[in-house]
Design a protein around this motif. Structure first.
Motif, short mmCIF file in Angstrom:
data_model
loop_
_atom_site.label_atom_id
_atom_site.label_comp_id
_atom_site.label_asym_id
_atom_site.label_seq_id
_atom_site.Cartn_x
_atom_site.Cartn_y
_atom_site.Cartn_z
N PHE A 316 0.96 -1.11 -0.12
CA PHE A 316 0.46 -0.04 0.40
C PHE A 316 1.12 1.18 -0.53
CE2 PHE A 316 -2.67 3.26 2.26
CZ PHE A 316 -3.56 3.49 2.17
N LYS A 317 1.89 0.95 1.30
CA LYS A 317 2.28 2.34 1.00
C LYS A 317 3.42 2.86 -0.86
CE LYS A 317 5.25 1.60 4.44
NZ LYS A 317 6.60 1.53 5.94
N ASP A 329 0.93 6.85 3.70
CA ASP A 329 0.95 6.43 4.59
C ASP A 329 -0.97 6.82 5.37
OD1 ASP A 329 -0.42 3.61 5.56
OD2 ASP A 329 2.39 3.67 7.00
N VAL A 330 -1.09 5.93 5.80
CA VAL A 330 -3.00 6.17 7.19
C VAL A 330 -2.38 5.53 8.59
CG1 VAL A 330 -4.47 5.54 5.32
CG2 VAL A 330 -3.63 3.72 6.81
N TYR A 331 -3.04 6.55 9.15
CA TYR A 331 -3.01 6.02 10.39
C TYR A 331 -3.87 4.81 11.04
CZ TYR A 331 -1.26 11.05 11.29
OH TYR A 331 -0.78 12.24 11.56
N PHE A 332 -2.75 4.32 11.85
CA PHE A 332 -2.84 2.43 12.76
C PHE A 332 -4.31 3.16 13.52
CE2 PHE A 332 -2.85 -0.79 15.56
CZ PHE A 332 -2.81 -1.67 14.65
N SER A 333 -4.99 2.22 13.68
CA SER A 333 -7.13 2.69 14.01
C SER A 333 -6.45 2.28 15.56
CB SER A 333 -7.18 2.54 13.04
OG SER A 333 -7.83 0.81 12.91
N THR A 334 -6.79 2.18 16.91
CA THR A 334 -7.41 1.36 17.97
C THR A 334 -8.58 1.94 17.69
OG1 THR A 334 -6.34 2.94 19.10
CG2 THR A 334 -4.94 2.33 18.45
N ARG A 346 -6.98 12.71 7.28
CA ARG A 346 -6.09 12.03 5.85
C ARG A 346 -6.44 10.99 5.24
NH1 ARG A 346 0.19 10.23 7.63
NH2 ARG A 346 0.35 12.24 7.71
N PHE A 347 -7.75 10.00 6.40
CA PHE A 347 -8.27 9.34 5.59
C PHE A 347 -8.93 9.59 4.18
CE2 PHE A 347 -11.86 6.08 4.67
CZ PHE A 347 -10.92 4.97 4.72
N PHE A 348 -9.56 10.76 4.72
CA PHE A 348 -10.03 11.08 3.25
C PHE A 348 -9.95 11.75 2.25
CE2 PHE A 348 -12.47 14.66 1.43
CZ PHE A 348 -13.35 14.11 1.28
N LEU A 350 -7.23 10.24 1.19
CA LEU A 350 -6.15 9.36 0.38
C LEU A 350 -7.52 7.91 0.03
CD1 LEU A 350 -3.24 8.53 2.64
CD2 LEU A 350 -3.09 9.54 0.76
N THR A 351 -8.51 8.52 0.34
CA THR A 351 -10.25 7.71 -0.01
C THR A 351 -9.83 7.37 -1.71
OG1 THR A 351 -11.51 9.23 1.07
CG2 THR A 351 -12.63 7.74 0.08
N ASN A 352 -9.19 8.16 -2.78
CA ASN A 352 -9.12 7.81 -4.12
C ASN A 352 -8.18 6.35 -4.26
OD1 ASN A 352 -11.61 9.34 -4.92
ND2 ASN A 352 -9.74 11.13 -5.16
N GLU A 353 -7.01 6.91 -3.49
CA GLU A 353 -5.78 6.05 -3.44
C GLU A 353 -6.47 4.61 -2.88
OE1 GLU A 353 -4.41 9.76 -3.81
OE2 GLU A 353 -5.84 9.16 -2.65
N ILE A 354 -7.06 4.94 -1.48
CA ILE A 354 -7.88 3.45 -1.36
C ILE A 354 -8.67 2.63 -1.31
CG2 ILE A 354 -8.58 2.68 1.21
CD1 ILE A 354 -7.14 4.94 2.62
#
Length: 618
Positions: A316-317, A329-334, A346-348, A350-354
Motif C-alpha cells: 500500500f505504501k 500512509d494512513v494512521y493505525f487505528s485503535t 488524512r483518510f479522506f 487518501l480515499t481515492n487511492e484507498i
C-alpha cells in the motif's frame, strides 16, 4: 491410681517449617511465631493455629500468587528489618536519603524501578573517575528493585497523609471518576479529588483506586466512590460536583453512578450535585449522539486491513508513492484514534487511492464507500474539526470549570451557524464537503465512478438527515443547567441581582455598588479577586466562588495518569493484576502534586522499632 500427665506443647519438640513463611507470612520468633502482616505472635509452633489465624484475618492475601506473592513477602520481611533498624551514622542516613530521592525520581520520570541498579553501576564508574575517594558513600546506597519499591511505598504514604491533612481543611471539593482495566481486564475506579482551602489554595490529587466487579455497573461505581470518600474521612456536605466520561454506567438516567450519587446528596443532605463531562468524548459523540458509527466502522476496518499485515502495508505504501499521493500512509487505528481530527482528514484525503487499491484486491469494502457514505465521511471530518478545536481548548492544567463551559457554549453557537448554512445549501465553512464538488474528486457507487454529482451532493447535505445530526450535537453540548451559577462566579458585576438566586441577591447588589472592587476585578485574576473579598461582608459569594473553583476545569490529572500508565506498559508493574500494595503507591507518586517530606520519612523510619509488647494469637 494417678492419672497420666498430659504432654505439654514445649515437650513436643515442634520446629518451624520454612514453607509456612510463604504460605502464611510468618517467621520464627524465639520459640514462637511472628505474623509479618499484623505483627502478632503465635503462642506455639503449630500449623493448625497459624493457618487458622491466617484464614481468619489475612485471607485476602490468597489473591497474591507467584512473583507478586514473593514480592509482598520480601516487602514484609524488609519492613520488619526496617522497624528494628536504627540509623547509627550520618553516612547511613545520607545513603538511605539518596535511595529515597532516586526511587522518587525514577517513578516521576516513568522509569521502571529496576533501573536503580543500572544507574548505580553507571554512577560508580563515574565517581571512580571523578571523585574516587567518595566511592564508598555511593557503594552503601541500596538501589535494588525491592528496596526501591519499599521507598515508593513510604513516599506514597507520606503523600497520602499530606492529602488527608489538607482535606480536613477543605471548604469545598469535587471528584472526577475514571475507569481503567488492568492486565486481567478487571476494571479499576480511579477517584480524583480537587479541594479548595479557605484561602483558595487548590489541591488536585488522586484520592483512591477502588476495585470493581467485572461488569462495572453504575451501582458498583457508586459503592466504590462511597468507599473512597468514607475511607478518607471526606465530608459529604462539602461535595460540589462530579466529572465523568460518557459511559452508560456513569451517566444512565436512573441506574448510573452519577444519578445514584445525586440521589444520595439530595435525600441525605438536600444538595444538588453538579455533573458534566471533563472533555467532550468524541468517540461517544460520534457513535451514540451523531449516530455516525457506520462511517467509523468502515474507516477502522479499512485502516486495519491496510496495516494489519506487513506485506499488504508495504504494498500500500508503494502504491501511494507511485500515485504521488498527498500522504505516504494512513494512521493505525485503535478504539481511540478517531478522536483525532487529523486521522479522519488524512483518510479522506487518501480515499481515492484507498478505493483504487482495494478495488484491485476485489475487496467488498469498496462497494460500501458509495456517494452517500462519502458525504457522511466528509461531513464527519468537518464536524470533527470543530469538536477537535473544542477539546484542544479544554485541555491543560489549572483551568476552571468556567473555561470549559464558556468554550462549550461557543462551540454550540458555531454548530447552530453551521446548521443554518446547511439548510441554505451553503458549504462555505464545510471545507471537506466542498471537495466533493471538485471535478477531480472521484465518487464511487456500486463499483462505478459517478460523474454528474454536484447537484446531488448539495441536495444531500441540505437534507434533514444532516441538520438533525447537528441538532443532536447542539443538544449534547447544551450546559445551560449550570450556567447561572458559573456566571455569578465569573461575572459578578454583570449579573442582574434580581435574576440571581435569592441567596446572592443582597450581596451582589452591595458588591456592584461598591466602586472599590470594580477596577480590581478587571485587573486581577478571579482567584486573587475572591481572595481579597471580605469573608465577613460577602460570605455567601465567597463560599460560592470556592465551590466553583473546586470544579474540574480540565482532564489534566486524568490524562496524565493514563499517559504515565501507557508509558509504563512495558514494565512488569502493569503486567499484573492491580493490587493495593503493588500498584496504588506507584500511581499516587506518579500523579501527586505534593513533594515528599524526605526528612519526615527518615525520622519516622529511624524511630520505628518493634515493641516487645506483642499481641498473641493462639
Amino acid at each position: 491410681m494417678e492419672r497420666p500427665r498430659k504432654r505439654r506443647i514445649g515437650e513436643e519438640n515442634r520446629k518451624f517449617q520454612e514453607k509456612w513463611t510463604k504460605e502464611y507470612f510468618v517467621i520464627p520468633q524465639n520459640d514462637k511465631v511472628l505474623c509479618l502482616i499484623c505483627h502478632k505472635v503465635g503462642a506455639c509452633l503449630k500449623e493448625y493455629n497459624i493457618k487458622r489465624h491466617y484464614n481468619s484475618h489475612h485471607k485476602s492475601y490468597n489473591m497474591l500468587v507467584g512473583d507478586e506473592r514473593n514480592m509482598k513477602l520480601e516487602l514484609l520481611l524488609k519492613d520488619i528489618a526496617d522497624q528494628t533498624f536504627v540509623f547509627q551514622t550520618a553516612q547511613n542516613e545520607v545513603s538511605v536519603y539518596a535511595s529515597y530521592v532516586l526511587a522518587y525520581e525514577l517513578v516521576r520520570s516513568a522509569k521502571p524501578l529496576s533501573e536503580g541498579e543500572f544507574l548505580k553501576q553507571c554512577m560508580m564508574k563515574i565517581v571512580d573517575v571523578v571523585i574516587p575517594d567518595k566511592k564508598q558513600l555511593l557503594q552503601d546506597i541500596d538501589m535494588s528493585n525491592v528496596t526501591m519499591f519499599r521507598r515508593i511505598i513510604d513516599v506514597a504514604e507520606d503523600l497520602q497523609k499530606q492529602l488527608q491533612t489538607h482535606s480536613q481543611s477543605f471548604v469545598a471539593y469535587s471528584i472526577s471518576l475514571d475507569i481503567c482495566n488492568d492486565i486481567s481486564e478487571t476494571p479499576q475506579l480511579l477517584v480524583f479529588i480537587r479541594g479548595v482551602l479557605e484561602n483558595f489554595d487548590i489541591h488536585e490529587e488522586l484520592l483512591s483506586v477502588e476495585n470493581l466487579s467485572e461488569k462495572a455497573t453504575g451501582i458498583d461505581i457508586f459503592h466504590a466512590t462511597c468507599r473512597a470518600l468514607n475511607a478518607n474521612n471526606m465530608n459529604w456536605e462539602l461535595l460540589v460536583g462530579v466529572t465523568t466520561d460518557s459511559a452508560p454506567a456513569m451517566i444512565a438516567a436512573k441506574s448510573g453512578a452519577v444519578a445514584l450519587l445525586s440521589q444520595k446528596m439530595k435525600q441525605k443532605y438536600d444538595m444538588d450535585l453538579i455533573h458534566y463531562h471533563r472533555v467532550i468524548p468524541q468517540e461517544t459523540l460520534i457513535s451514540n449522539v451523531l449516530l455516525m458509527d457506520n462511517v467509523i466502522s468502515v474507516v477502522v476496518k479499512c485502516v486495519n486491513l491496510l496495516r494489519s499485515e506487513v506485506h499488504e502495508h508495504n504494498l500500500f505504501k508503494s502504491f501511494l508513492e507511485d500515485c504521488k499521493a498527498e500522504f505516504g500512509d494512513v494512521y493505525f487505528s485503535t478504539d481511540r484514534w478517531v478522536s483525532n481530527y487529523s486521522c479522519l482528514k488524512r483518510f479522506f484525503s487518501l480515499t481515492n487511492e484507498i478505493k483504487e487499491f482495494l478495488y484491485r484486491k476485489d475487496h467488498e469494502l469498496v462497494n460500501i464507500m458509495d456517494s452517500d457514505w462519502m458525504c457522511d465521511l466528509a461531513f464527519l471530518v468537518d464536524i470533527s474539526s470543530v469538536l477537535n478545536e473544542l477539546n484542544t481548548q479544554l485541555l491543560g492544567n489549572g483551568k476552571f470549570a468556567t473555561t470549559l463551559f464558556e468554550h462549550t457554549k461557543e462551540t454550540g453557537k458555531k454548530l447552530q451557524i453551521l446548521q443554518k448554512q446547511l439548510k441554505d445549501k451553503n458549504l462555505t465553512n464545510f471545507a471537506t464537503c466542498k471537495l466533493l464538488l471538485d471535478d477531480g474528486f472521484k465518487v464511487y457507487k456500486d463499483g462505478c465512478v459517478v460523474l454528474d454529482k454536484s447537484c446531488t451532493i448539495l441536495e444531500t447535505f441540505s437534507s434533514e438527515k444532516y441538520t438533525q445530526i447537528l441538532q443532536r450535537a447542539i443538544g449534547f453540548l447544551d450546559l445551560q443547567e449550570h450556567s447561572q451559577a458559573l456566571d455569578i462566579f465569573e461575572n459578578p458585576f454583570t449579573v442582574e441581582p434580581e435574576t440571581a438566586p435569592t441567596t446572592f441577591q443582597l450581596e451582589l447588589r452591595d458588591l456592584q455598588e461598591d466602586s472599590k472592587f470594580n477596577y480590581p476585578f478587571c485587573e486581577k485574576s478571579l482567584i486573587n479577586f475572591y481572595e481579597e473579598l471580605s469573608a465577613k461582608q460577602y460570605p455567601k459569594l465567597r463560599h460560592h466562588a470556592q465551590q466553583m473553583t473546586s470544579l474540574f476545569g480540565s482532564t489534566y490529572i486524568c490524562e496524565k495518569t493514563f499517559t504515565m500508565m501507557n508509558l509504563n506498559n512495558n514494565s512488569s508493574l502493569f503486567k499484573t493484576k492491580f493490587t493495593e500494595t503493588y500498584h496504588h503507591p506507584y500511581l499516587r507518586v506518579l500523579t501527586s502534586n505534593y513533594c515528599p517530606r524526605m526528612e519526615h520519612i527518615l525520622e519516622k523510619k529511624s524511630s520505628s522499632i518493634i515493641s516487645g509488647d506483642y499481641v498473641y494469637f493462639s
